[in-house]
Design a protein around this motif. Structure first.
Motif, PDB file in Angstrom:
ATOM      1  N   PRO A  64       0.694  -1.306  -0.119  1.00  7.24           N
ATOM      2  CA  PRO A  64       0.259  -0.132   0.151  1.00  7.24           C
ATOM      3  C   PRO A  64       0.901   1.431   0.113  1.00  7.24           C
ATOM      4  O   PRO A  64       0.235   2.464  -0.687  1.00  7.24           O
ATOM      5  CB  PRO A  64      -0.793  -0.116   1.271  1.00  7.24           C
ATOM      6  N   VAL A  65       2.004   1.122   0.781  1.00  2.28           N
ATOM      7  CA  VAL A  65       2.993   2.375   0.739  1.00  2.28           C
ATOM      8  C   VAL A  65       3.480   2.665  -0.910  1.00  2.28           C
ATOM      9  O   VAL A  65       3.275   3.778  -1.245  1.00  2.28           O
ATOM     10  CB  VAL A  65       4.099   2.157   1.666  1.00  2.28           C
ATOM     11  N   ALA A  66       3.674   1.664  -1.400  1.00  2.00           N
ATOM     12  CA  ALA A  66       4.230   1.671  -2.941  1.00  2.00           C
ATOM     13  C   ALA A  66       2.855   2.222  -3.648  1.00  2.00           C
ATOM     14  O   ALA A  66       3.229   2.926  -4.612  1.00  2.00           O
ATOM     15  CB  ALA A  66       4.839   0.447  -3.536  1.00  2.00           C
ATOM     16  N   ASP A  67       1.732   1.765  -3.491  1.00  2.00           N
ATOM     17  CA  ASP A  67       0.716   2.206  -4.175  1.00  2.00           C
ATOM     18  C   ASP A  67       0.393   3.742  -3.948  1.00  2.00           C
ATOM     19  O   ASP A  67       0.324   4.293  -4.863  1.00  2.00           O
ATOM     20  CB  ASP A  67      -0.714   1.527  -3.609  1.00  2.00           C
ATOM     21  N   ASP A  68       0.626   4.198  -2.922  1.00  2.00           N
ATOM     22  CA  ASP A  68       0.378   5.658  -2.304  1.00  2.00           C
ATOM     23  C   ASP A  68       1.558   6.492  -3.076  1.00  2.00           C
ATOM     24  O   ASP A  68       1.122   7.559  -3.527  1.00  2.00           O
ATOM     25  CB  ASP A  68       0.091   5.653  -0.914  1.00  2.00           C
ATOM     26  N   LEU A  69       2.711   6.011  -2.835  1.00  2.00           N
ATOM     27  CA  LEU A  69       3.773   7.040  -3.091  1.00  2.00           C
ATOM     28  C   LEU A  69       4.679   6.410  -4.464  1.00  2.00           C
ATOM     29  O   LEU A  69       5.527   7.274  -4.886  1.00  2.00           O
ATOM     30  CB  LEU A  69       4.969   6.777  -1.776  1.00  2.00           C
ATOM     31  N   GLY A  70       4.289   5.515  -5.208  1.00  2.00           N
ATOM     32  CA  GLY A  70       5.177   4.990  -6.248  1.00  2.00           C
ATOM     33  C   GLY A  70       6.186   3.868  -5.640  1.00  2.00           C
ATOM     34  O   GLY A  70       6.706   3.913  -4.255  1.00  2.00           O
TER      35      GLY A  70
END
Length: 177
Positions: A64-70
């Motif tokens: 989810p962190v990668a989804d939000d920030l790239g």
């Protein structure tokens, strides 16, 4: 940790096709068999299970962190957080002194591990986290295969594990998982 992350992802609502759901446990069993060496290792069970739980959670939470920030920023955030948490512990316990004895090997290990984790985050962002987690946990299988290339003879259970991994990965790929 791949199995733990897969269970966490499925518990969080990730849906898998029937074939993938059948082949993921086969891959997990294969990895476990391939990773089992000659030693008894009973004293390592609790730390190993704890590490699998923690790392499995990190794998699932990083997506989810990668989804939000790239992918790249998500990767950096998780890696910097991990370093900020572990470095003081390693310095306080004296574990970091071993790093100074062979800094090039430590740097190579760190770069390789970081590259592998970045590739996991990229794969998990594009597909089911459960599949990416189990397939990313193939390092034990790769280590046994690398040992075979250098002349080591795997145990029969390690050979069965490698065969199960090959069957499972082939099944997952054939199913479009």
């Amino acid at each position: 940790e791949g199995a733990v992350a897969a269970v966490f992802a499925i518990a969080a609502g990730e849906r898998l096709g029937l074939a993938v759901g059948l082949f993921l446990p086969v891959a997990v069993v294969g990895v476990c068999l391939a990773a089992m060496g000659r030693g008894g290792g009973k004293a390592a069970v609790v730390p190993a299970v704890t590490a699998a739980l923690v790392w499995g959670g990190i794998l699932v939470l990083s997506v989810p962190v990668a989804d939000d920030l790239g992918v790249y920023w998500g990767f950096m955030l998780v890696r910097i957080s991990a370093l900020a948490f572990t470095l003081p512990f390693a310095l306080a316990t004296g574990a970091a002194t071993g790093w100074l004895a062979d800094p090039w090997r430590v740097a190579a290990w760190g770069l390789g591990d970081s590259a592998a984790y970045l590739l996991f985050v990229a794969a998990a962002e594009r597909g089911p986290v459960a599949v990416a987690s189990v397939l990313a946990a193939q390092f034990a299988t790769v280590a046994v295969l690398a040992g075979m290339l250098s002349g080591e003879r795997p145990l029969p259970r390690q050979r069965v594990g490698i065969a199960l991994v090959i069957v499972a990965v082939t099944g997952i790929a054939a199913s479009g998982g």
